[in-house]
Design a protein around this motif. Structure first.
Motif, PDB file in Angstrom:
ATOM      1  N   LEU A   8       0.850  -1.189   0.000  1.00 42.79           N
ATOM      2  CA  LEU A   8       0.000   0.000   0.000  1.00 42.79           C
ATOM      3  C   LEU A   8       0.885   1.238   0.000  1.00 42.79           C
ATOM      4  CD1 LEU A   8      -2.761   1.395   0.334  1.00 42.79           C
ATOM      5  CD2 LEU A   8      -2.559   0.991   2.811  1.00 42.79           C
ATOM      6  N   GLU A  10       0.461   5.083   0.151  1.00 41.38           N
ATOM      7  CA  GLU A  10      -0.541   6.106   0.467  1.00 41.38           C
ATOM      8  C   GLU A  10       0.058   7.067   1.488  1.00 41.38           C
ATOM      9  OE1 GLU A  10      -3.288   8.556   1.192  1.00 41.38           O
ATOM     10  OE2 GLU A  10      -4.011   6.959  -0.140  1.00 41.38           O
ATOM     11  N   ASP A  13      -2.040   9.474   6.477  1.00 42.84           N
ATOM     12  CA  ASP A  13      -1.899   8.505   7.561  1.00 42.84           C
ATOM     13  C   ASP A  13      -3.214   7.826   7.922  1.00 42.84           C
ATOM     14  OD1 ASP A  13       0.784   9.043   7.732  1.00 42.84           O
ATOM     15  OD2 ASP A  13       0.598  10.464   9.382  1.00 42.84           O
ATOM     16  N   ARG A  16      -4.342   5.465   5.213  1.00 44.54           N
ATOM     17  CA  ARG A  16      -3.493   4.273   5.182  1.00 44.54           C
ATOM     18  C   ARG A  16      -3.846   3.324   6.337  1.00 44.54           C
ATOM     19  NH1 ARG A  16       0.824   6.727   5.266  1.00 44.54           N
ATOM     20  NH2 ARG A  16       1.656   6.237   7.324  1.00 44.54           N
ATOM     21  N   ARG A  20      -5.280  -0.359   5.860  1.00 47.90           N
ATOM     22  CA  ARG A  20      -4.549  -1.468   6.480  1.00 47.90           C
ATOM     23  C   ARG A  20      -5.489  -2.334   7.308  1.00 47.90           C
ATOM     24  NH1 ARG A  20      -0.951   0.342  11.217  1.00 47.90           N
ATOM     25  NH2 ARG A  20       0.314   1.329   9.597  1.00 47.90           N
ATOM     26  N   GLU A  34       3.963  -1.173   3.532  1.00 44.89           N
ATOM     27  CA  GLU A  34       3.327   0.125   3.324  1.00 44.89           C
ATOM     28  C   GLU A  34       4.398   1.180   3.104  1.00 44.89           C
ATOM     29  OE1 GLU A  34       0.696   1.087   6.587  1.00 44.89           O
ATOM     30  OE2 GLU A  34       0.369  -1.038   6.994  1.00 44.89           O
ATOM     31  N   ALA A  36       4.741   5.738   2.555  1.00 43.65           N
ATOM     32  CA  ALA A  36       4.027   7.010   2.631  1.00 43.65           C
ATOM     33  C   ALA A  36       4.384   7.964   1.495  1.00 43.65           C
ATOM     34  CB  ALA A  36       4.317   7.688   3.977  1.00 43.65           C
ATOM     35  N   ASP A  56      -1.694   5.532  -4.562  1.00 43.87           N
ATOM     36  CA  ASP A  56      -2.453   6.779  -4.579  1.00 43.87           C
ATOM     37  C   ASP A  56      -1.820   7.719  -5.605  1.00 43.87           C
ATOM     38  OD1 ASP A  56      -4.141   8.894  -3.959  1.00 43.87           O
ATOM     39  OD2 ASP A  56      -2.967   9.513  -2.222  1.00 43.87           O
TER      40      ASP A  56
END
Length: 238
Positions: A8, A10, A13, A16, A20, A34, A36, A56
């Motif tokens: 993921l 993204e 926060d 995400r 999750r 993951e 960011a 994203d």
């Protein structure tokens, strides 16, 4: 079916964390990492080799479209197994949708999608199909229509459909669409809902649903969007 290994990417926060939590509860989905931002995301792709990267568009360092392009370039250079990209975003602008697919995105979902539909999208993408969110389906269909209309007139209509799905031509030969089903298929391509079709053709909703179900079965597709794409690509509807 084996678990689908997903990462993921993204930057928000809370979004995400929510994704999750939702994905961790789903059987058959293994969230293995993951990130960011785009740089972290690309590194995560390289180190984990996921089946699908959920990306994203609005990332802080590079947008998701550029990240998608880099992921696909990485695969080409390294000869890696196919890593699918599923765009998950709030953006439904036509230029972004088309740019995402041009960059190599396999599927495109809006963040308003339900968890069940997201899981379905992941499964379809994993199996090699493109999931197109209904909210942006008209954009994709418009491009398919323009592409179809731009082809030389002398090119046989059935050539492309044979190249895509050889079994579909045989299926339609064995069980061709009726005149009423063709009429409804044309309305589906135009974006008409079942309610609108019922009102336009002066038939009941139950009858419409029966015809739509028959159309999907004959075209070997799962939903109305796929039916419309097949209809346009094959020349069944122009």
């Amino acid at each position: 079916m084996s678990e689908i290994r997903v990462i993921l990417i993204e930057d928000h926060d809370l979004t995400r964390l929510g994704l999750r939590a939702a994905l961790k509860r789903q059987e058959g989905i293994d969230l293995i990492g993951e990130a960011a931002n785009g740089i972290q995301g690309l590194e995560l792709v390289k180190t984990t080799r996921p089946d699908i990267a959920i990306v994203d568009i609005g990332l802080p360092d590079m947008d998701g479209i550029e990240l998608t392009r880099k992921i696909k370039q990485f695969q080409t250079v390294r000869g890696e197994s196919d890593i699918k990209v599923l765009i998950l975003t709030m953006h439904d602008r036509e230029d972004l949708v088309l740019a995402a697919f041009a960059a190599g995105a396999d599927s495109y979902c809006m963040k308003a999608i339900s968890t069940d539909c997201l899981v379905k999208a992941l499964q379809e993408t994993y199996e090699g199909h493109s999931w197109i969110d209904p909210a942006i389906a008209t954009i994709v269909l418009r491009q398919v229509r323009l592409h179809t209309q731009s082809k030389p007139v002398e090119k046989p209509k059935m050539v492309e459909i044979e190249a895509l799905q050889p079994e579909l031509e045989q299926a339609l030969q064995e069980s061709p669409l009726t005149e009423r089903e063709m009429e409804i298929l044309e309305l589906i391509v135009q974006g008409s809902s079942n309610v609108a079709i019922a009102e336009k053709l002066f038939i009941s909703m139950g009858t419409v649903k029966t015809h739509v179900r028959n159309i999907l079965n004959k075209l070997c597709v799962d939903d109305r969007t796929q039916a419309a794409v097949v209809a346009l690509r094959s020349g069944l509807v122009s």
